[in-house]
Design a protein around this motif. Structure first.
Motif, PDB file in Angstrom:
ATOM      1  N   UNK A 104      19.295   5.670 -26.350  1.00 62.96           N
ATOM      2  CA  UNK A 104      19.809   4.202 -25.913  1.00 62.96           C
ATOM      3  C   UNK A 104      19.252   3.723 -24.711  1.00 62.96           C
ATOM      4  N   UNK A 105      18.747   2.311 -24.567  1.00 60.94           N
ATOM      5  CA  UNK A 105      18.452   1.590 -23.335  1.00 60.94           C
ATOM      6  C   UNK A 105      19.558   0.617 -23.033  1.00 60.94           C
ATOM      7  N   UNK A 106      20.109   0.612 -21.587  1.00 58.95           N
ATOM      8  CA  UNK A 106      21.132  -0.425 -21.167  1.00 58.95           C
ATOM      9  C   UNK A 106      20.821  -0.409 -19.704  1.00 58.95           C
ATOM     10  N   UNK A 107      21.481  -1.493 -19.016  1.00 63.79           N
ATOM     11  CA  UNK A 107      21.270  -1.574 -17.670  1.00 63.79           C
ATOM     12  C   UNK A 107      22.081  -0.519 -16.680  1.00 63.79           C
ATOM     13  N   UNK A 108      21.416  -0.346 -15.909  1.00 64.62           N
ATOM     14  CA  UNK A 108      21.985   0.887 -14.777  1.00 64.62           C
ATOM     15  C   UNK A 108      21.655   2.074 -15.476  1.00 64.62           C
ATOM     16  N   UNK A 109      20.711   2.521 -16.456  1.00 60.14           N
ATOM     17  CA  UNK A 109      20.457   3.877 -16.906  1.00 60.14           C
ATOM     18  C   UNK A 109      20.171   4.837 -15.869  1.00 60.14           C
ATOM     19  N   UNK A 110      19.277   4.228 -14.965  1.00 55.37           N
ATOM     20  CA  UNK A 110      18.813   5.295 -14.107  1.00 55.37           C
ATOM     21  C   UNK A 110      19.857   5.520 -13.005  1.00 55.37           C
ATOM     22  N   UNK A 111      20.488   4.795 -12.714  1.00 57.43           N
ATOM     23  CA  UNK A 111      21.620   4.799 -11.519  1.00 57.43           C
ATOM     24  C   UNK A 111      22.646   5.889 -12.258  1.00 57.43           C
ATOM     25  N   UNK A 112      23.025   5.507 -13.448  1.00 54.55           N
ATOM     26  CA  UNK A 112      23.701   6.491 -13.891  1.00 54.55           C
ATOM     27  C   UNK A 112      23.408   7.928 -14.097  1.00 54.55           C
ATOM     28  N   UNK A 113      22.358   8.011 -14.450  1.00 57.31           N
ATOM     29  CA  UNK A 113      21.714   9.380 -14.500  1.00 57.31           C
ATOM     30  C   UNK A 113      21.763  10.198 -12.852  1.00 57.31           C
ATOM     31  N   UNK A 114      21.530   9.249 -11.993  1.00 61.79           N
ATOM     32  CA  UNK A 114      21.785   9.793 -10.557  1.00 61.79           C
ATOM     33  C   UNK A 114      22.920  10.022 -10.335  1.00 61.79           C
ATOM     34  N   UNK A 115      24.097   9.400 -10.621  1.00 64.53           N
ATOM     35  CA  UNK A 115      25.442   9.714 -10.600  1.00 64.53           C
ATOM     36  C   UNK A 115      25.907  10.951 -11.029  1.00 64.53           C
ATOM     37  N   UNK A 116      25.230  10.951 -12.139  1.00 65.87           N
ATOM     38  CA  UNK A 116      25.570  12.446 -13.304  1.00 65.87           C
ATOM     39  C   UNK A 116      25.118  13.567 -12.523  1.00 65.87           C
ATOM     40  N   UNK A 117      24.027  13.381 -11.998  1.00 65.94           N
ATOM     41  CA  UNK A 117      23.228  14.752 -11.306  1.00 65.94           C
ATOM     42  C   UNK A 117      23.826  14.860 -10.058  1.00 65.94           C
ATOM     43  N   UNK A 118      24.395  13.675  -9.033  1.00 63.00           N
ATOM     44  CA  UNK A 118      25.107  14.282  -7.919  1.00 63.00           C
ATOM     45  C   UNK A 118      26.487  14.977  -8.185  1.00 63.00           C
ATOM     46  N   UNK A 119      27.073  15.140  -9.206  1.00 64.91           N
ATOM     47  CA  UNK A 119      27.955  16.148  -9.397  1.00 64.91           C
ATOM     48  C   UNK A 119      27.674  17.717  -9.468  1.00 64.91           C
ATOM     49  N   UNK A 120      26.525  17.781  -9.799  1.00 64.32           N
ATOM     50  CA  UNK A 120      25.723  19.067  -9.684  1.00 64.32           C
ATOM     51  C   UNK A 120      25.360  19.644  -8.223  1.00 64.32           C
ATOM     52  N   UNK A 121      25.098  18.230  -7.442  1.00 64.53           N
ATOM     53  CA  UNK A 121      24.691  18.459  -6.055  1.00 64.53           C
ATOM     54  C   UNK A 121      25.641  18.778  -5.161  1.00 64.53           C
ATOM     55  N   UNK A 122      26.915  18.151  -5.698  1.00 65.47           N
ATOM     56  CA  UNK A 122      28.096  18.388  -4.526  1.00 65.47           C
ATOM     57  C   UNK A 122      28.356  19.899  -4.515  1.00 65.47           C
ATOM     58  N   UNK A 123      28.803  20.395  -3.107  1.00 65.19           N
ATOM     59  CA  UNK A 123      29.048  21.546  -2.836  1.00 65.19           C
ATOM     60  C   UNK A 123      30.410  22.056  -3.477  1.00 65.19           C
ATOM     61  N   UNK A 124      30.450  23.410  -3.887  1.00 66.63           N
ATOM     62  CA  UNK A 124      31.549  23.972  -4.642  1.00 66.63           C
ATOM     63  C   UNK A 124      32.907  23.851  -4.058  1.00 66.63           C
ATOM     64  N   UNK A 125      32.801  23.986  -2.681  1.00 67.75           N
ATOM     65  CA  UNK A 125      33.992  23.862  -2.052  1.00 67.75           C
ATOM     66  C   UNK A 125      34.560  22.545  -1.979  1.00 67.75           C
ATOM     67  N   UNK A 126      33.678  21.366  -2.123  1.00 67.39           N
ATOM     68  CA  UNK A 126      34.460  20.239  -2.393  1.00 67.39           C
ATOM     69  C   UNK A 126      35.191  19.885  -3.364  1.00 67.39           C
ATOM     70  N   UNK A 127      34.953  20.521  -4.610  1.00 67.09           N
ATOM     71  CA  UNK A 127      35.683  20.131  -5.844  1.00 67.09           C
ATOM     72  C   UNK A 127      36.443  21.339  -6.324  1.00 67.09           C
ATOM     73  N   UNK A 128      36.570  22.586  -5.562  1.00 68.26           N
ATOM     74  CA  UNK A 128      37.352  23.463  -6.194  1.00 68.26           C
ATOM     75  C   UNK A 128      39.052  23.406  -5.704  1.00 68.26           C
ATOM     76  N   UNK A 129      39.196  22.949  -4.610  1.00 67.15           N
ATOM     77  CA  UNK A 129      40.545  22.531  -4.085  1.00 67.15           C
ATOM     78  C   UNK A 129      41.158  21.678  -5.226  1.00 67.15           C
ATOM     79  N   UNK A 130      40.559  20.536  -5.261  1.00 65.05           N
ATOM     80  CA  UNK A 130      41.388  19.469  -6.314  1.00 65.05           C
ATOM     81  C   UNK A 130      41.592  20.179  -7.757  1.00 65.05           C
TER      82      UNK A 130
END
Length: 280
Positions: A104-130
């Motif tokens: 599926x092609x849509x506007x902001x596709x590359x930006x969305x991919x970058x945002x999703x990949x940022x979840x993998x780049x976050x340090x684990x200590x940032x998300x473990x407490x929430x």
């Protein structure tokens, strides 16, 4: 002739240098593995000798101790359940998402991919407490399910990214032909796209399993003594009065054997899976 001889000699010299470099790199990266193997088979007193001894008289007492005095099998079972659960959920979420993203092609596709990949780049200590607060509020803190869910959140992004590249490398014409023959879009996905993406599926499954198997911080924060994993069990050998380095090394061997065996068994799949989606 001289030029030909010079060329042949230069090629041989280059091959020799390349071989030596590869051998040195392999030895360098294998040194920790050799160290942990020798330590797991060493007497405890050998750890404190000066100068240090890389090889000493082997003994199986360290393995006998961890299997008789520690719940290693329980820790290993917990790690297997959590890793397999994470692997299945990561594939269940990441594979359809990667397929939809590639088709599926849509506007902001590359930006969305970058945002999703940022979840993998976050340090684990940032998300473990929430996540700990969330798991406690819904009543699953201290269970294997809590670790499976947070590991899936952390690993599904990688599965999504890898599978989107894999599906982009598969010609859409194959699915169109299946639909002409009477397949629904879902059937075309399950019967055409998924079988053709087998290397990517195996690669995604293997990486999700390894990431979850090696997890320490999430398991430390979200498990209870009954659901502790093997990495947490290794920490229990380190006490205030004594440090069980040989016991820790023995459990390290127990921890790496299943992953190494699985990686070697699936090697031909995940090597092609990592390169399959890289052309496009």
């Amino acid at each position: 002739m001289a030029v030909a001889g010079y060329t042949k000699g230069s090629t041989y010299t280059l091959w020799t240098l390349r071989t030596l470099v590869i051998i040195c790199l392999v030895l360098f990266f294998m040194l920790p593995v050799v160290w942990i193997l020798t330590t797991s088979l060493a007497q405890r007193i050998a750890m404190f000798k000066l100068p240090p001894q890389l090889f000493s008289k082997p003994t199986w007492k360290n393995f006998s101790y961890i299997f008789t005095q520690m719940p290693v099998l329980t820790w290993t079972l917990n790690s297997l359940i959590i890793s397999l659960g994470t692997m299945v959920l990561s594939l269940f979420i990441g594979v359809p998402a990667g397929y939809a993203f590639s088709r599926v092609d849509f506007t902001g596709k590359k930006l969305l991919l970058m945002v999703i990949l940022l979840t993998r780049a976050l340090p684990t200590i940032v998300i473990v407490l929430p996540f700990r607060v969330i798991m406690q509020s819904i009543g699953i803190l201290g269970t294997r399910l809590a670790v499976i869910l947070i590991d899936t959140v952390y690993n599904a992004a990688f599965t999504f990214w890898l599978m989107s590249g894999i599906f982009e490398s598969i010609p859409e014409e194959l699915e169109e032909a299946a639909r002409i023959d009477g397949c629904t879009p879902i059937q075309a996905f399950l019967l055409v796209a998924v079988p053709l993406s087998k290397p990517g599926l195996v690669t995604s499954a293997l990486f999700a399993f390894i990431f979850s198997w090696n997890d320490f911080l999430f398991a430390l924060t979200l498990t209870s003594p009954d659901t502790a994993t093997l990495p947490l069990g290794m920490l229990s050998t380190y006490g205030v009065m004594q440090q069980g380095w040989t016991y820790m090394a023995a459990m390290g061997v127990v921890a790496i054997v299943p992953v190494v065996a699985l990686s070697l068994f699936l090697q031909r799949y995940y090597v092609s899976g990592l390169t399959f989606g890289g052309v496009k």
